[in-house]
Design an enzyme around this catalytic site. Sequence first.
Site, PDB file in Angstrom:
ATOM      1  N   ASP A 162      -4.612  -1.710   3.351  1.00  0.00           N
ATOM      2  CA  ASP A 162      -4.579  -0.744   2.258  1.00  0.00           C
ATOM      3  C   ASP A 162      -5.239   0.551   2.713  1.00  0.00           C
ATOM      4  O   ASP A 162      -6.132   0.547   3.569  1.00  0.00           O
ATOM      5  CB  ASP A 162      -5.330  -1.285   1.036  1.00  0.00           C
ATOM      6  CG  ASP A 162      -4.643  -2.471   0.398  1.00  0.00           C
ATOM      7  OD1 ASP A 162      -3.430  -2.641   0.626  1.00  0.00           O
ATOM      8  OD2 ASP A 162      -5.319  -3.225  -0.326  1.00  0.00           O
ATOM      9  N   ARG A 163      -4.825   1.640   2.107  1.00  0.00           N
ATOM     10  CA  ARG A 163      -5.369   2.942   2.472  1.00  0.00           C
ATOM     11  C   ARG A 163      -6.892   2.984   2.330  1.00  0.00           C
ATOM     12  O   ARG A 163      -7.598   3.563   3.165  1.00  0.00           O
ATOM     13  CB  ARG A 163      -4.737   4.016   1.593  1.00  0.00           C
ATOM     14  CG  ARG A 163      -5.191   5.428   1.903  1.00  0.00           C
ATOM     15  CD  ARG A 163      -4.453   6.436   1.021  1.00  0.00           C
ATOM     16  NE  ARG A 163      -4.845   7.796   1.340  1.00  0.00           N
ATOM     17  CZ  ARG A 163      -4.331   8.876   0.767  1.00  0.00           C
ATOM     18  NH1 ARG A 163      -3.385   8.738  -0.146  1.00  0.00           N
ATOM     19  NH2 ARG A 163      -4.747  10.085   1.108  1.00  0.00           N
TER      20      ARG A 163
END
Length: 340
Positions: A162-163
């Site tokens: 995930d970012r």
Amino acid sequence: MRSKHPSARAPKAGEPTTRPDAATSGVQFLTVPEELAGQRIDNFLQARLKGVPRSRIYRILRKGEVRVNKGRIKAEYKLQAGDVVRVPPVRTAEQAPAPVVGDQLRQLVEESILYDEAGLLVINKPAGLAVHGGSGVRLGLIEVLRQMFPASPFIELVHRLDRDTSGAIMVARKRAVLKHVQAELRAGRMEKSYLALAAGKWPRGRKVVEAPLKKNTLKSGERMVSVHPEGKPSETRFQVLERFAGATLLAAEPVTGRTHQIRVHAQFVGCPLAGDAKYTSDEVNRAFRGVGLKRLFLHSAVVGCTLPGGQKVRVEAPLSAELESVVSALRAGGDVRTSG
């Protein structure tokens, strides 16, 4: 047996070669090198038509503007070494300029390289950096790496983060490595361990969470995941590493690889992750900001696999100074307990 274009020739240094008449006609004829054998034609085109929307790439494939060895192909066609790909000119108006990596970001990623051998890169990805462009993000880790290593004909993500999650992520520089390590991942033989800081007191004896997860897209376009009977089977193993006043430091090993899995499973237990803007309340996150936490505390700490030649690789990614200081503050007596 498929016929080969008469102008096909051996690729140089692992890069697709271009026929001499490409500059005058606007059409490119690219010869596929051995390193790119097995790659889907849509992904091959996406890497070469920088900034062109994927929908446009599928359209030129459907219309037959792209040919392989003079024949029409579908988007799922897998290239073979020596294939000659006809790439039509794409109008400039449809092609956004490719973003250029700034010196600061390039240096940050370069300093984050933990391992670079035998066709495998391991990067200690900074939080806030997406793994690839798209959905409003023009520049991600994979685009940075492709600009950093322009001579590499193949750079692809082995898995994703995930970012907002930091830490170790694997990137293949050879197709054989990508296919082998992803097979290890599907078979459950790839090691992945995360460090996570959970709000509250993790239940004693709760070492495994098995709860089906279902993805939902809100009207705003935001993607959320929830535990749902109709969701996909999901399992995460947790181990308590340290307990603090109002928080628990955990090791988390996802057995399955669902979107936001660790985050949602921790929330399901009643101990959402500190700093998680999606699944943790504002009140809890405010309490953690009091000990210096300004982001999601989820870090890919260890990745490990076996390479095609049998070489075992295990790489540890150190915590950032920010997360280390949060742990130090909690050890020094920082209290993040809330009334809820």
